[in-house]
Write an enzyme that holds these catalytic residues in place. Structure first.
Site, PDB file in Angstrom:
ATOM      1  N   ARG A   1       0.785  -1.091   0.111  1.00 15.88           N
ATOM      2  CA  ARG A   1      -0.054  -0.090  -0.092  1.00 15.88           C
ATOM      3  C   ARG A   1       0.878   1.144  -0.082  1.00 15.88           C
ATOM      4  O   ARG A   1       2.210   1.210   0.320  1.00 15.88           O
ATOM      5  CB  ARG A   1      -1.003  -0.007   1.073  1.00 15.88           C
ATOM      6  CG  ARG A   1      -2.019  -1.163   1.244  1.00 15.88           C
ATOM      7  CD  ARG A   1      -2.807  -1.329   2.327  1.00 15.88           C
ATOM      8  NE  ARG A   1      -3.104  -0.081   2.808  1.00 15.88           N
ATOM      9  CZ  ARG A   1      -3.813  -0.382   4.017  1.00 15.88           C
ATOM     10  NH1 ARG A   1      -3.877  -1.296   4.941  1.00 15.88           N
ATOM     11  NH2 ARG A   1      -4.412   0.889   4.577  1.00 15.88           N
TER      12      ARG A   1
ATOM     13  N   HIS B   1       5.245 -14.866   4.404  1.00 16.79           N
ATOM     14  CA  HIS B   1       3.755 -14.935   4.158  1.00 16.79           C
ATOM     15  C   HIS B   1       3.215 -14.889   5.389  1.00 16.79           C
ATOM     16  O   HIS B   1       3.428 -14.854   6.445  1.00 16.79           O
ATOM     17  CB  HIS B   1       3.650 -16.645   3.923  1.00 16.79           C
ATOM     18  CG  HIS B   1       4.800 -17.721   4.699  1.00 16.79           C
ATOM     19  ND1 HIS B   1       5.193 -18.951   4.246  1.00 16.79           N
ATOM     20  CD2 HIS B   1       5.021 -17.611   5.902  1.00 16.79           C
ATOM     21  CE1 HIS B   1       5.904 -19.314   4.984  1.00 16.79           C
ATOM     22  NE2 HIS B   1       5.903 -18.560   6.270  1.00 16.79           N
TER      23      HIS B   1
ATOM     24  N   ASN C   1      13.868 -11.176   9.996  1.00 17.69           N
ATOM     25  CA  ASN C   1      13.235 -12.226   9.705  1.00 17.69           C
ATOM     26  C   ASN C   1      11.651 -12.380  10.382  1.00 17.69           C
ATOM     27  O   ASN C   1      11.788 -12.055  11.744  1.00 17.69           O
ATOM     28  CB  ASN C   1      13.693 -13.531   9.878  1.00 17.69           C
ATOM     29  CG  ASN C   1      13.131 -14.882   9.485  1.00 17.69           C
ATOM     30  OD1 ASN C   1      13.363 -15.304   8.130  1.00 17.69           O
ATOM     31  ND2 ASN C   1      12.164 -15.571  10.369  1.00 17.69           N
TER      32      ASN C   1
END
Length: 374
Positions: A247, A277, A291
């Protein structure tokens, strides 16, 4: 180059009536770009420095917004101002009706003439301008059919120019690129791709399939696979997607992974960060080599106000971590999977925020015996 430093553009009210809309034709988009924006950008590149747009008062704000560079642009409905702009022997480029900077077999209404000659033609009402010379490379648009036809003609010309510049386009019939977009050589555009606004795509990228890039800067060697990115900057050798959503307001660095079902909003991601994910990163400042475990959420909204998270470099966020902003996770810190972090985690620490597991012996067996479970 056009032999004129000034141009006059008329918003075509008659053409607007033919298209059954109250808005002038030059406000209508061709490949997502208002015709007036496409026209003014092209004229700037050809050396035009000063513009006069003749339009009604209620149209002036929108007309001015169509100019990316608003310097030396006058929008007015006053004929005396137009005549003052025109006066002088220097040539002026005239656009008396809606037109786009694409040459086709259609009508061309664009011409140049000495400013004084144009003044005399307007003042007498004859419509004849002494010494007028047609300018090649433009097509007049006078109807909705002409507008729709131009979509195909313009798309073919844009794609042809990109192919000439070394861009690979696998399926031109399934690719849509705004005339304001710039794409570097060696980039592959896959089917279903839509590039909009003033996007700049670097060299040797792969965009698509089914990707939308809107008003973004994308660095060299980056992949955008089946994802949407909007009003953001993406670095080099970064991989976006599949099924990611970037966005507005994001700065995404180099060598970053933004994977499937990841949403990023108004955030900065440092080089080498991996968000593989099922994660939401909103209103956050993220360092390098971070991470994100699956299911991580930055909890940035309390129902009234939004707050920012700060995540240092070399941080490891365990799966299903909730970071309740405003909160800071220091450099090299870890969070345990399933934690809801509401306080800062110092550099190098492990943040654990979950209750100790309790097993109730025989719970399921007892409820089955009571008929409360299947």
């Amino acid at each position: 180059m056009i032999d004129s430093k000034r141009a006059v553009i008329f918003l075509d009210e008659e053409g607007a009536e033919e298209t059954k809309t109250e808005r002038p034709l030059l406000f209508r988009p061709v490949l997502f770009c208002p015709m007036l924006t496409w026209l003014s950008d092209a004229l700037r590149r050809e050396g035009v420095e000063r513009f006069f747009v003749l339009c009604a008062p209620e149209e002036q704000e929108e007309a001015l917004s169509c100019f990316y560079n608003k310097e030396n642009v006058t929008v007015s409905d006053r004929w005396e101002e137009l005549l003052a702009f025109l006066r002088g022997p220097e040539p002026v480029l005239m656009v008396p009706c809606a037109a786009v900077p694409v040459e086709s077999s259609g009508e061309n209404c664009v011409y140049t003439a000495a400013g004084d000659a144009v003044c005399r033609g307007l003042e007498t009402g004859s419509g004849e301008v002494e010494g007028a010379a047609a300018v090649k490379g433009f097509t007049a648009i006078r109807s909705v059919n002409g507008l729709n036809s131009m979509q195909y003609i313009a798309r073919a010309r844009i794609l042809r120019d990109l192919l000439r510049d070394g861009v690979d386009i696998m399926d031109p019939n399934n690719t849509y690129i705004d005339p304001r977009v710039r794409v570097g050589g060696g980039t592959m555009i896959l089917p279903g791709t839509i590039l909009r606004g003033r996007s700049v795509i670097g060299r040797n990228c792969e965009i698509g399939p089914n990707a939308v890039v809107n008003d973004c800067i994308v660095g060299d060697g980056t992949v955008v696979n089946a994802s949407q990115i909007n009003e953001s900057t993406v670095g080099s050798n970064t991989h976006i997607g599949p099924f990611a959503y970037v966005r507005p307001g994001c700065t995404i660095g180099d060598d970053i992974k933004v994977g499937d079902f990841v949403e990023v909003k108004n955030s900065t991601l440092g080089n080498g960060t991996k968000i593989s994910h099922l994660t939401y990163v909103g209103d956050s400042d993220v360092g390098e080599q971070v991470n994100f475990g699956c299911g991580t959420v930055t909890v940035n909204f309390d129902g009234k106000d939004k707050y920012r998270c700060t995540i240092g470099s070399h941080v490891f966020l365990g799966c299903n971590t909730n970071l309740v902003a405003p909160v800071r996770v220091g450099d090299g810190a870890y969070t345990a999977a399933g934690s809801t972090i509401t306080e800062d985690v110092p550099d190098g620490d492990l943040g654990i925020a979950r209750t100790r597991q309790t097993n109730l012996s025989g719970w399921a067996e007892k409820r089955r015996a009571e008929g409360r479970l299947k």
